[in-house]
Design a protein around this motif. Sequence first.
Motif, PDB file in Angstrom:
ATOM      1  N   LEU A 229      38.747  53.349  83.321  1.00  0.00           N
ATOM      2  CA  LEU A 229      37.683  54.190  83.224  1.00  0.00           C
ATOM      3  C   LEU A 229      36.532  53.711  84.411  1.00  0.00           C
ATOM      4  CD1 LEU A 229      35.703  56.275  82.131  1.00  0.00           C
ATOM      5  CD2 LEU A 229      34.635  54.419  80.542  1.00  0.00           C
ATOM      6  N   LYS A 230      36.411  52.393  84.404  1.00  0.00           N
ATOM      7  CA  LYS A 230      35.334  51.963  85.296  1.00  0.00           C
ATOM      8  C   LYS A 230      35.705  51.743  86.555  1.00  0.00           C
ATOM      9  CE  LYS A 230      32.513  49.887  81.562  1.00  0.00           C
ATOM     10  NZ  LYS A 230      31.981  48.828  81.244  1.00  0.00           N
ATOM     11  N   TYR A 231      37.043  51.653  86.897  1.00  0.00           N
ATOM     12  CA  TYR A 231      37.646  51.522  88.376  1.00  0.00           C
ATOM     13  C   TYR A 231      38.107  52.859  88.921  1.00  0.00           C
ATOM     14  CZ  TYR A 231      37.690  46.354  88.977  1.00  0.00           C
ATOM     15  OH  TYR A 231      37.132  45.102  88.953  1.00  0.00           O
ATOM     16  N   ASP A 232      37.639  53.922  88.156  1.00  0.00           N
ATOM     17  CA  ASP A 232      38.136  55.262  88.812  1.00  0.00           C
ATOM     18  C   ASP A 232      37.199  55.755  89.330  1.00  0.00           C
ATOM     19  OD1 ASP A 232      39.827  58.028  87.866  1.00  0.00           O
ATOM     20  OD2 ASP A 232      37.646  58.467  88.200  1.00  0.00           O
ATOM     21  N   PRO A 233      37.621  56.523  90.924  1.00  0.00           N
ATOM     22  CA  PRO A 233      36.788  56.704  91.858  1.00  0.00           C
ATOM     23  C   PRO A 233      35.553  57.646  91.573  1.00  0.00           C
ATOM     24  CG  PRO A 233      38.900  56.829  92.467  1.00  0.00           C
ATOM     25  CD  PRO A 233      39.050  56.761  91.205  1.00  0.00           C
ATOM     26  N   THR A 234      35.613  58.367  90.304  1.00  0.00           N
ATOM     27  CA  THR A 234      34.611  59.132  90.088  1.00  0.00           C
ATOM     28  C   THR A 234      33.504  58.470  89.189  1.00  0.00           C
ATOM     29  OG1 THR A 234      35.758  60.115  88.130  1.00  0.00           O
ATOM     30  CG2 THR A 234      36.058  61.065  90.129  1.00  0.00           C
ATOM     31  N   PHE A 235      33.772  57.284  88.868  1.00  0.00           N
ATOM     32  CA  PHE A 235      32.760  56.608  87.701  1.00  0.00           C
ATOM     33  C   PHE A 235      31.668  56.296  88.629  1.00  0.00           C
ATOM     34  CE2 PHE A 235      31.142  53.110  85.766  1.00  0.00           C
ATOM     35  CZ  PHE A 235      31.005  53.504  84.116  1.00  0.00           C
ATOM     36  N   PRO A 236      30.384  56.836  88.228  1.00  0.00           N
ATOM     37  CA  PRO A 236      29.153  56.550  88.986  1.00  0.00           C
ATOM     38  C   PRO A 236      28.703  55.221  88.694  1.00  0.00           C
ATOM     39  CG  PRO A 236      28.615  57.784  86.814  1.00  0.00           C
ATOM     40  CD  PRO A 236      30.083  57.635  87.051  1.00  0.00           C
ATOM     41  N   ASP A 237      27.878  54.713  89.603  1.00  0.00           N
ATOM     42  CA  ASP A 237      26.881  53.565  89.487  1.00  0.00           C
ATOM     43  C   ASP A 237      25.981  53.379  88.253  1.00  0.00           C
ATOM     44  OD1 ASP A 237      26.342  50.575  90.584  1.00  0.00           O
ATOM     45  OD2 ASP A 237      24.364  51.736  90.581  1.00  0.00           O
ATOM     46  N   ARG A 238      25.242  54.827  88.143  1.00  0.00           N
ATOM     47  CA  ARG A 238      24.499  55.157  87.027  1.00  0.00           C
ATOM     48  C   ARG A 238      24.626  56.371  86.487  1.00  0.00           C
ATOM     49  NH1 ARG A 238      20.702  51.320  85.973  1.00  0.00           N
ATOM     50  NH2 ARG A 238      20.520  49.519  87.386  1.00  0.00           N
ATOM     51  N   PHE A 239      24.619  56.456  85.199  1.00  0.00           N
ATOM     52  CA  PHE A 239      24.328  58.039  84.722  1.00  0.00           C
ATOM     53  C   PHE A 239      23.144  58.527  84.452  1.00  0.00           C
ATOM     54  CE2 PHE A 239      28.548  56.211  83.236  1.00  0.00           C
ATOM     55  CZ  PHE A 239      29.305  57.233  83.425  1.00  0.00           C
ATOM     56  N   GLY A 240      22.639  59.896  85.047  1.00  0.00           N
ATOM     57  CA  GLY A 240      21.431  60.204  85.004  1.00  0.00           C
ATOM     58  C   GLY A 240      21.060  60.610  83.562  1.00  0.00           C
ATOM     59  N   SER A 241      21.788  60.811  82.724  1.00  0.00           N
ATOM     60  CA  SER A 241      21.262  60.948  81.200  1.00  0.00           C
ATOM     61  C   SER A 241      22.584  60.734  80.283  1.00  0.00           C
ATOM     62  CB  SER A 241      20.928  62.397  81.229  1.00  0.00           C
ATOM     63  OG  SER A 241      21.710  63.600  81.391  1.00  0.00           O
ATOM     64  N   ILE A 242      22.185  60.811  78.942  1.00  0.00           N
ATOM     65  CA  ILE A 242      23.315  60.818  78.101  1.00  0.00           C
ATOM     66  C   ILE A 242      24.174  61.869  78.157  1.00  0.00           C
ATOM     67  CG2 ILE A 242      22.223  61.779  76.093  1.00  0.00           C
ATOM     68  CD1 ILE A 242      23.303  59.534  74.181  1.00  0.00           C
TER      69      ILE A 242
END
Length: 340
Positions: A229-242
Motif C-alpha cells: 500500500l505505502k510503496y504504491d506510486p499513488t500513495f500520497p505523502d499526506r491525506f487531505g481528509s479522512i
Amino acid sequence: MTPLWGTAAACRLTGLSRATIYRHRDPTPPKPRTPRRPSPSALTETERQQVLDLLNSPPYQDLAPAQVWARELDEGRWWCSESTMYRILRAAGQNGERRNQATHPARTKPELVADAANQIWSWDITKLRGPVKGVWYHLYTVIDIWSRYVVGHLVATHEDGQLAEALIADAAARERVDPDQLTVHADRGAAMTCKTITQLLTDLKIGRSHSRPKTSNDNPYIEASFKTLKYDPTFPDRFGSIQHARQHCEAFYTYYNHEHRHSGIGLHTPASVHHGTAGQIRQQRQHTLDAARAAHPHRFGRRRPQPPRLPDRAWINKPDNTAPDQSTTPPTTTHPATQS
C-alpha cells in the motif's frame, strides 16, 4: 656485452611492467580474438529494446517485471522469461534492492498453516498521515493469508476495539464463516487484545492467535500488504481528509484484490485464488506458453515452460522439521487447520 641490469631490476627502477617489455620484444603480432558466437536462444538487440520499452511504458513503469510478465501472459503475449526481464533491467541500470529488512532474534513463535480460504485471517492497524502534523488516521485491514485477499478494511480517526469488532464480525458474516472454521491472528496491540475482540471471537467460535511481543515477522502477510500500500506510486505523502483516506484505500484494495498479481500465489490476483478461478487462469497461461514454445522452440530448450505453481499451503512461521524440539511443539491455536 652483458647488460649491467637485469630486466626485472630495470623495470623496478623505471616503473615499467615486465609484461610490456616482453610484449614489445616479441616480433609475432597478437592473434585477433574470435568474436563470441551468440546463443541461439538469446534475444536480438531489437527484441531486448522492445522488452525494455515495454517495461518502461506508462502502464508498466511502476510495476515489477513479475507483474508485467504475468499481465502480458494473461493477454496472450509472451516476450521472454521473467528472469530475462530482470537481466535486461539490470543491464540498463534500472534494477536493485530498495532497503534492508529488519531481523529479530529467534524465540518461541506461533505456528499457523492454511490450505484453503477462510481458515487463517491476519489483521492489524497502520497509521496514515493526515493533512497537518500530529493528525493521523488509522487503517484497519483483515487479510486471508492463503489467498492474500483483503476481506475487510476501514479507516477511522482512532484505534478502537469496538470498531475492530464490527469489522471482523462483518467480514465473517460476508464470507459465511462456519463455527470452528477460522482462526484470526494479530499482534499484541491494545485493540487486538481488548475484551471486546476476545468476546466476539469466543461468541463466533473463532480461534485466536497473537504474535510475539515486538516481532513483526510473526504477522508477515498483513505487514507485506501495508508495504505494498505505502510503496504504491499513488500513495500520497499526506491525506487531505479522512474522506480522502477512505477513498484512496477503497480504490487501492479494489486494485489489490482484483488486479495485482501477487508473487506469493503464483502471480494470480487474490480474488482469483480466493474464489477458485486461479486453476482455470493457470491453464490458459499454459496454453499461451505452449504456443510460444511452438513458435520459438530454440528459446526454450528441452523443458516445457510452465507458469508459476499455486502454493498448496500458507504458513505463519513454518516449523523447522530438522529440530526435534519444534516438531512436537503445538501451535498457539486449537484450530484444526493450524496443526503442523
